[in-house]
Design an enzyme around this catalytic site. Structure first.
Site, PDB file in Angstrom:
ATOM      1  N   ASP A 150       4.250  -3.765  -5.828  1.00 47.05           N
ATOM      2  CA  ASP A 150       4.405  -5.794  -5.417  1.00 47.05           C
ATOM      3  C   ASP A 150       5.923  -5.389  -5.111  1.00 47.05           C
ATOM      4  OD1 ASP A 150       1.788  -6.420  -4.793  1.00 47.05           O
ATOM      5  OD2 ASP A 150       1.626  -7.696  -6.587  1.00 47.05           O
ATOM      6  N   GLU A 196       0.934  -1.073   0.044  1.00 50.14           N
ATOM      7  CA  GLU A 196       0.272   0.272   0.140  1.00 50.14           C
ATOM      8  C   GLU A 196       0.809   1.111  -0.210  1.00 50.14           C
ATOM      9  OE1 GLU A 196      -3.152  -0.272  -0.643  1.00 50.14           O
ATOM     10  OE2 GLU A 196      -3.096  -2.601  -0.379  1.00 50.14           O
TER      11      GLU A 196
END
Length: 412
Positions: free
Chosen positions: A358, A277
């Site tokens: 990611d 995030e």
């Protein structure tokens, strides 16, 4: 072009959208029984995989019947002049165009919600219940409906009234004022949604001091990310499914973790999810999505301003008295193919952003706990591990689990 021609163009668009959607659903459903890829063999055991397949097939069949009902209702409303009927009801109570528009949309939205409620009820209390997901009580279900309708009436009605008023005052230039209103609202909601709206539906509590908060704080400090506001939301009051999200900017930025996620994952996995995030924030994805959303809204409103004054829009829906509110419905139906294209582009960008987030988590923290967290969350929600590529292309805002695992293990 006549209003009849435009009517049949609208019907054609509705039918083509329905057919494409159902073909994609069918292709996706054909992949449900595909063998699990080697990299994902540890997600399900045999019993859980059968449960996952049953869940997907149940939702697929339910989706066919609910969408067929929706299609029949929409076509019936169009062929039997339903919009003219609702417009006449609204006009019985006022001559003010703003009041008429609010009543018109109010009747349609309320009617639509009442008709869709049995399907929503079945989905929640039969399907989700059967597969162990549902934690929603009937009281919460009803209260959510009432709160949702109330918010739609206050916020949606207020914005609509302002847009129509600007249209009356400025005609062709109304789109600029409408764009300004929507932009201010969008930015405001991005900033304060978690503080103002979420508490109406859920309880949020600051993450307590302890090892988890210490690990999160240590990670945030290591990447130069000032994060003081970490909240736990009681998602378990509605479902066992887990989630986490980032919201706000500047001093209002916060991370919200579902209690189900905290219970499902270990501390390293939670920090890895948080790192993902933070990656979205650091890579400016949130800003990009906000700007893109505002730009697309501006484009849509500009195109709307070109056509909204044409009585053909209202007449195509069988309404004799041309009006902004009926024209808005017709425009929305005609604009849907463009929405599909822009949605396709935004999904493509979103999947790219997910890879980048990611990679950020992998490079600034660790890949393996993010992989195990993604697998646990997929198992928790009985996710489809073998979706059809065409379905992914059209509908997925995230890469598939297999694609994400392979990306995270690349050069690692």
């Amino acid at each position: 072009m006549t209003s009849t021609d435009l009517f049949y163009i609208i019907i054609f668009i509705i039918l083509i959208n329905f057919i494409i959607d159902k073909v994609l659903d069918y292709l996706n459903a054909k992949n449900y029984d595909n063998p699990i890829p080697n990299e994902l063999q540890d997600v399900y055991d045999e019993t859980e995989y059968k449960k996952s397949q049953a869940y997907k097939k149940t939702n697929y069949k339910f989706g066919i019947w609910s969408s067929l009902f929706s299609l029949a209702l929409t076509l019936g409303f169009l062929f039997f002049d339903g919009f003219e009927y609702v417009d006449n009801i609204a006009r019985q109570y006022s001559d003010n165009s703003i009041v008429v528009a609010l009543m018109f949309f109010g009747i349609i939205m309320l009617g639509s919600d009442l008709i869709s409620t049995p399907f929503s009820y079945y989905k929640t209390f039969v399907i989700e219940e059967r597969f162990g997901f549902n934690k929603t009580t009937k009281k919460t279900f009803i209260l959510d409906k009432i709160k949702g309708l109330f918010m739609m009436a206050i916020i949606g009605g207020g914005i609509l009234a302002l847009i129509i008023w600007f249209y009356q005052q400025t005609q062709e230039l109304f789109w600029l004022y409408a764009w300004g209103i929507v932009t201010v609202f969008t930015v405001f909601m991005n900033m304060f949604y978690s503080k103002l709206i979420v508490p109406l539906f859920n309880k949020q509590t600051p993450l307590e001091d302890g090892t988890l908060r210490d690990k999160i704080s240590a990670y945030a400090k290591s990447v130069g990310f000032n994060l003081d506001k970490i909240f736990i939301i009681d998602g378990s009051k509605r479902s066992t499914k887990a989630n986490a999200y980032f919201s706000g900017f500047g001093s209002e930025k916060r991370v919200t973790l579902y209690d189900t996620l905290v219970n499902e994952l270990d501390e390293e996995e939670i920090v890895a999810v948080l790192a993902h995030e933070v990656g979205h924030y650091k890579k400016k994805h949130i800003i990009f999505n906000l700007v893109a959303s505002i730009a697309l809204t501006g484009l849509t409103l500009f195109i709307l301003s070109v056509f909204i004054s044409n009585p053909l829009l209202s007449n195509a829906l069988g309404v004799d008295i041309a009006s902004f509110h009926v024209g808005l419905i017709a425009f929305g139906l005609l604009y849907s193919p463009i929405s599909e294209v822009t949605g396709l582009i935004m999904n493509q960008l979103s999947r790219k952003f997910e890879y980048q987030a990611d990679d950020y988590a992998k490079n600034t923290y660790k890949a393996e706990p993010l992989i195990t967290s993604l697998k646990k969350l997929s198992k928790n929600s009985l996710s489809n591990l073998t979706p059809h590529p065409a379905y992914v292309l059209m509908h997925y805002s995230h890469p598939t689990l297999l694609e994400r695992v392979r990306n995270l293990r690349k050069n690692n």
